[in-house]
Design an enzyme around this catalytic site. Structure first.
Site, short mmCIF file in Angstrom:
data_model
loop_
_atom_site.label_atom_id
_atom_site.label_comp_id
_atom_site.label_asym_id
_atom_site.label_seq_id
_atom_site.Cartn_x
_atom_site.Cartn_y
_atom_site.Cartn_z
N LYS A 83 24.61 -32.21 -14.35
CA LYS A 83 25.63 -31.43 -14.25
C LYS A 83 26.54 -31.73 -15.66
O LYS A 83 26.70 -30.74 -16.42
CB LYS A 83 26.60 -31.44 -13.22
CG LYS A 83 25.83 -30.86 -11.91
CD LYS A 83 26.73 -30.81 -10.72
CE LYS A 83 26.97 -32.10 -10.22
NZ LYS A 83 25.91 -32.78 -9.08
N THR A 84 26.74 -32.98 -15.90
CA THR A 84 27.56 -33.15 -17.05
C THR A 84 26.67 -33.25 -18.21
O THR A 84 27.31 -32.41 -19.29
CB THR A 84 27.98 -34.62 -16.86
OG1 THR A 84 28.65 -35.08 -15.65
CG2 THR A 84 29.07 -34.97 -18.05
N ASP A 128 34.87 -32.88 -13.33
CA ASP A 128 33.86 -33.45 -12.37
C ASP A 128 34.62 -33.54 -11.11
O ASP A 128 35.63 -33.84 -11.08
CB ASP A 128 33.40 -34.67 -12.80
CG ASP A 128 31.78 -35.12 -12.14
OD1 ASP A 128 31.30 -34.31 -11.56
OD2 ASP A 128 31.65 -36.36 -12.54
N THR A 177 29.59 -31.77 -5.90
CA THR A 177 28.39 -32.25 -4.79
C THR A 177 28.56 -31.38 -3.68
O THR A 177 27.74 -31.40 -2.92
CB THR A 177 28.55 -33.69 -4.91
OG1 THR A 177 29.71 -33.97 -4.12
CG2 THR A 177 28.01 -34.54 -5.80
N ARG A 236 18.54 -39.22 -13.16
CA ARG A 236 19.46 -40.36 -13.24
C ARG A 236 18.75 -41.46 -12.83
O ARG A 236 18.89 -42.70 -13.36
CB ARG A 236 20.93 -40.25 -12.70
CG ARG A 236 21.60 -41.45 -13.27
CD ARG A 236 23.18 -41.34 -12.39
NE ARG A 236 23.98 -40.14 -13.13
CZ ARG A 236 24.88 -39.56 -12.54
NH1 ARG A 236 25.22 -39.90 -11.54
NH2 ARG A 236 25.43 -38.44 -13.24
#
Ligand code: ADE
Length: 357
Positions: A83-84, A128, A177, A236
């Site tokens: 997302k980032t 975030d 999330t 990740r």
């Protein structure tokens, strides 16, 4: 509290304040430089999420044609799916700077006011964990998002005055999330809402090869697939495993990651064929052994495992649900028949319930 893309579009991140860091697969401070090095900075370099990428490219092109900032965007989905990274790619594509923060860092009104007032026209503000924004911060954000002004009050008692302070047009990109935990009014102020999906093994193998290339690590196709297939659909995690397996390859072989090396390393790290680690397996085994397969409440499970409810809900569960190993029922969590098979206890004689009926 910001990331600014320099001329080469390298994102420099400073201070994201996480009060309650979730360990897996959330970002640890020590991983940030590593993540920044391998972070894709363009749509071409960004692997996966193809439907979302196509929509975003159109949205960006339209905003550029209109010479307007992008609509506010909300990305939701499990941690570690990019997302980032995607927000950084959007900023680079728009040719604007991005300031990155997280909701827990915006505790006091002056935190959010300060960051909103520091924005320049067209810039992107990335928040975030936006579901964790407090009510006051949310209310400051509403007029800023909708009409680009801040409502400030000065003075006290009878001499209180409200001041309407214009701010430059900006784009807010929120990430969460837990889309369901966002308040209705905040959710309604996002023009574009997208879910990020788990990655396929093919996509993750490409991520593994790309990361290995950047880090000068040799990996063959089967080696990349072996890592990909145990990465829980999450880039990740794939990127972290590349480093761990590379250590293994260096010490135990000639440094090259092959399938055999990857399988050996991941078995040693106790990451199984489905990508489950010890915590995941403990969670499933607890439901099976102590609660006959379930249903059992998440709070009970968290207490028994000594884990935080949030870690189980946000980090462990999404993949277990997606992989068909766990089910959520109105009366609590239950394992599935597939979980019994995966854990090798399908015919073990343990009495387990995998259905409410
Ligand atoms: N690293 C993390 N996410 C990635 C992605 N989507 N594409 C390429 N590399 C990545």
């Amino acid at each position: 509290m910001s990331i600014v893309a320099d001329e080469e579009n390298n994102f420099k991140k400073t201070d994201i304040n996480r009060k309650n860091p979730v360990v897996k697969p959330e970002t640890l401070e020590s991983d940030k430089t590593f993540e920044n090095t391998i972070r894709p900075k363009s749509f071409d370099a960004y692997i996966g999420q193809s439907a979302l990428k196509e929509t975003l490219k159109i949205t960006i092109a339209a905003a550029q044609k209109r010479q307007q900032p992008l609509d506010h965007l909300l990305f939701y989905g499990p941690p570690g799916l990019g997302k980032t990274t995607l927000a950084g790619v959007i900023a680079a594509q728009m040719g604007v700077d991005i300031k990155i923060t997280s909701a827990p860092a915006l505790e006091r009104p002056r935190d959010i006011i300060g960051i909103l007032m520091s924005l320049k026209g067209g810039e992107i503000l990335f928040i975030d964990e936006i579901h964790r924004l407090n009510k006051i911060a949310e209310e400051i954000l509403y007029p800023a998002m909708e009409d680009f002004y801040l409502d400030m009050t000065t003075g006290k008692g009878q001499s209180v005055k409200t001041l309407r302070l214009p701010i430059p047009k900006f784009t807010l990109i929120g990430a969460t999330t837990k889309a369901g935990a966002l308040s209705g009014p905040l959710r309604d102020r996002f023009g574009i809402i997208h879910r990020l999906e788990f990655y396929t093994d093919d996509e993750l193998a490409k991520v593994v090869s790309r990361t290995a290339g950047i880090l000068n690590i040799e990996v063959d196709k089967e080696g990349a697939y072996a890592i990909a297939s145990r990465s829980r659909g999450t880039p990740r995690i794939a990127n972290r495993l590349v480093k761990r397996v590379a250590d293994f390859a260096l010490v135990k072989a000639d440094g090259k990651i092959t399938k055999d090396i990857a399988v050996d390393a991941l078995d040693t790290l106790k990451i199984d064929k489905c990508g489950l680690d010890t915590t995941d397996r403990n969670l499933l085994m607890l439901i099976i052994e102590k609660y006959n397969g379930g249903p059992v409440g998440i709070e009970t499970l968290a207490a028994a495992l000594g884990e935080d409810v949030r870690t189980l809900e946000d980090v462990c569960e999404p993949y277990l649900l997606q992989a068909g190993l766990l089910q959520r029922t109105p009366r609590g969590r239950m394992v599935t028949a597939y979980a019994l098979e995966h854990l090798g206890i399908a015919n073990s004689g343990i009495s387990v319930q995998t259905s409410l009926f």
